[in-house]
Motif scaffolding. Structure first.
Motif, short mmCIF file in Angstrom:
data_model
loop_
_atom_site.label_atom_id
_atom_site.label_comp_id
_atom_site.label_asym_id
_atom_site.label_seq_id
_atom_site.Cartn_x
_atom_site.Cartn_y
_atom_site.Cartn_z
N LEU A 66 -3.21 5.84 12.65
CA LEU A 66 -1.94 6.38 12.16
C LEU A 66 -2.28 7.44 11.13
O LEU A 66 -2.82 7.12 10.06
N ASP A 67 -2.05 8.69 11.46
CA ASP A 67 -2.35 9.81 10.57
C ASP A 67 -1.10 10.17 9.78
O ASP A 67 -0.09 10.60 10.36
N VAL A 68 -1.17 10.02 8.47
CA VAL A 68 -0.01 10.22 7.61
C VAL A 68 0.17 11.71 7.32
O VAL A 68 -0.73 12.39 6.84
N LEU A 69 1.36 12.22 7.62
CA LEU A 69 1.70 13.63 7.40
C LEU A 69 2.52 13.85 6.13
O LEU A 69 2.54 14.95 5.57
N HIS A 70 3.22 12.80 5.69
CA HIS A 70 4.15 12.91 4.57
C HIS A 70 4.37 11.50 4.04
O HIS A 70 4.28 10.54 4.82
N PRO A 71 4.60 11.29 2.75
CA PRO A 71 4.88 12.28 1.71
C PRO A 71 3.61 12.73 0.99
O PRO A 71 2.53 12.17 1.20
N THR A 72 3.76 13.73 0.17
CA THR A 72 2.72 14.11 -0.77
C THR A 72 2.94 13.30 -2.05
O THR A 72 3.80 12.43 -2.11
N SER A 73 2.17 13.58 -3.06
CA SER A 73 2.33 12.86 -4.33
C SER A 73 3.50 13.39 -5.15
O SER A 73 3.87 12.80 -6.17
N ARG A 74 4.08 14.50 -4.72
CA ARG A 74 5.19 15.10 -5.48
C ARG A 74 6.52 14.65 -4.90
O ARG A 74 6.82 14.93 -3.73
N PRO A 75 7.35 13.94 -5.68
CA PRO A 75 8.63 13.46 -5.15
C PRO A 75 9.55 14.61 -4.81
O PRO A 75 9.54 15.66 -5.44
N SER A 76 10.36 14.38 -3.77
CA SER A 76 11.39 15.34 -3.41
C SER A 76 12.69 14.96 -4.11
O SER A 76 12.83 13.88 -4.67
N ARG A 113 0.85 -1.19 0.00
CA ARG A 113 0.00 0.00 0.00
C ARG A 113 0.88 1.25 0.00
O ARG A 113 1.84 1.33 0.78
N GLU A 114 0.57 2.21 -0.85
CA GLU A 114 1.32 3.46 -0.90
C GLU A 114 0.59 4.53 -0.08
O GLU A 114 -0.61 4.75 -0.27
N LEU A 115 1.32 5.15 0.84
CA LEU A 115 0.74 6.14 1.74
C LEU A 115 0.97 7.55 1.23
O LEU A 115 2.03 7.85 0.67
N ARG A 116 -0.01 8.42 1.48
CA ARG A 116 0.11 9.82 1.12
C ARG A 116 -0.49 10.68 2.24
O ARG A 116 -1.33 10.23 3.01
N ARG A 117 -0.04 11.92 2.29
CA ARG A 117 -0.52 12.85 3.31
C ARG A 117 -2.05 12.91 3.32
O ARG A 117 -2.69 12.96 2.26
N GLY A 118 -2.60 12.90 4.52
CA GLY A 118 -4.05 12.99 4.68
C GLY A 118 -4.73 11.66 4.92
O GLY A 118 -5.88 11.62 5.34
N GLU A 119 -4.03 10.55 4.67
CA GLU A 119 -4.61 9.23 4.93
C GLU A 119 -4.53 8.90 6.41
O GLU A 119 -3.63 9.36 7.12
N SER A 120 -5.48 8.08 6.88
CA SER A 120 -5.46 7.55 8.24
C SER A 120 -5.67 6.05 8.19
O SER A 120 -6.53 5.57 7.44
N LEU A 121 -4.89 5.33 8.98
CA LEU A 121 -5.02 3.89 9.07
C LEU A 121 -5.51 3.55 10.47
O LEU A 121 -4.92 3.99 11.47
N ALA A 122 -6.59 2.79 10.57
CA ALA A 122 -7.16 2.40 11.87
C ALA A 122 -6.69 0.99 12.21
O ALA A 122 -6.89 0.05 11.43
N LEU A 123 -6.11 0.85 13.39
CA LEU A 123 -5.57 -0.44 13.84
C LEU A 123 -5.67 -0.54 15.34
O LEU A 123 -5.18 0.34 16.06
N GLY A 124 -6.29 -1.61 15.85
CA GLY A 124 -6.27 -1.90 17.28
C GLY A 124 -6.69 -0.75 18.17
O GLY A 124 -6.10 -0.53 19.22
N GLY A 125 -7.71 0.00 17.78
CA GLY A 125 -8.16 1.12 18.59
C GLY A 125 -7.30 2.35 18.45
O GLY A 125 -7.50 3.34 19.17
N ALA A 126 -6.35 2.33 17.54
CA ALA A 126 -5.47 3.47 17.29
C ALA A 126 -5.59 3.90 15.84
O ALA A 126 -6.12 3.16 15.00
#
Length: 296
Positions: free
Chosen positions: A178-188, A163-176
């Motif tokens: 994970l709010d993704v802050l980085h990266p965006t879709s634009r490579p550095s 799975r590819e993660l991007r800013r703004g996604e949230s993953l729900a696991l075990g009552g917690a």
């Protein structure tokens, strides 16, 4: 590898050992001591598995990162797996896997590869080979990198969803979450600034902030909440974990994961910033693995 031992396990161990000691001192007959030891061993084998409390464990992988997040319901997330550039030492097989097995981890619900640097993802190849993994999360792809391609091939061979993660996604696991802050879709322009960064939220609070190897310049691209624990970016590099980020995150504890190295990590400037922030500083090079509970 015995694994984690509960208080009941220690009591049974010393009960059996004590009985055998009494036999040696002539206080018990041999058959009595052996019987007590066997009963203690039987009770230990049928005891329910240890239910670990929610916690974050920053493993000691030398000059690298590897973090285990343990959540209710035996939900376990591994972030990076360490690695040893310019060496044939397999950190995943010889350090991370034994540690996970000793901690009673028999399956990983999620593995996160923050970016394609050797000291972060090399060990994950052996982890995917050695344990069932439900999903592998990555940031921006690094196709063409030999190590990244090997990790992807291992995931495909083991049937692990990527799975590819991007800013703004949230993953729900075990009552917690994970709010993704980085990266965006634009490579550095640098692999470090393509790192996955996220906030772990649990029991209604932001508990931990992990930044991979992001630079201070990349940190300016997102906002962070107050957190309990911060993993210093890039092993304590002077060009990461800025004073502005420390003021925004207000961490109670900052963990610096590093080993013996020629890069000057952690830098004197970074350590001065950490102490000036008032946070407690924990160092894997000095302490070994750092375990921090996720208390309600």
């Amino acid at each position: 590898v015995w694994g984690e031992i509960s208080p009941l396990g220690y009591a049974l161990y010393y009960l059996g050992l004590g009985a055998l000691a009494l036999v040696a001192w002539g206080q018990l007959r041999l058959w009595q001591g052996v019987l007590v030891a066997l009963v203690a061993g039987l009770c230990s084998s049928v005891a329910p598995p240890l239910q670990p409390p929610p916690e974050v464990i920053f493993l000691d992988v030398g000059q690298g990162d590897s973090t285990l997040i343990r959540l209710p319901g035996r939900i376990e997330v591994l972030v990076d797996g360490g690695g040893t550039p310019f060496s044939d030492f397999d950190t995943g097989a010889r350090t991370v896997l034994p540690a996970l097995k000793a901690l009673g981890v028999d399956e990983l619900e999620l593995v996160i590869a923050t970016h394609a640097d050797t000291d972060h993802i090399e060990g994950l190849v052996s982890v995917l080979e050695g344990l069932p993994v439900n999903e592998l999360a990555i940031g921006l792809r690094a196709d063409g990198s030999e190590l990244f391609d090997r990790l992807m091939a291992t995931a495909a061979r083991r049937g692990v969803n990527v799975r590819e993660l991007r800013r703004g996604e949230s993953l729900a696991l075990g009552g917690a979450t994970l709010d993704v802050l980085h990266p965006t879709s634009r490579p550095s322009g640098s692999d470090n600034d393509n790192s996955v960064a996220f906030v772990l939220r649990y029991a209604g609070r932001a508990r931990a902030l992990l930044l991979g190897d992001l630079s201070t310049e990349a940190e300016r691209g997102f906002a962070v909440p107050d957190v309990d624990v911060l993993l210093a970016a890039h092993h304590g590099s002077r060009s990461s974990t800025s004073a502005a980020l420390l003021r925004a995150a207000q961490p109670e504890t900052v963990v610096v994961s590093y080993g013996r190295n020629g890069y000057g990590h952690p830098s004197e400037e970074l350590m001065a910033r950490l102490h000036a922030s008032g946070a407690g500083v924990r160092e894997t090079f000095k302490e070994g693995a750092v375990r921090l509970p996720l208390l309600p």
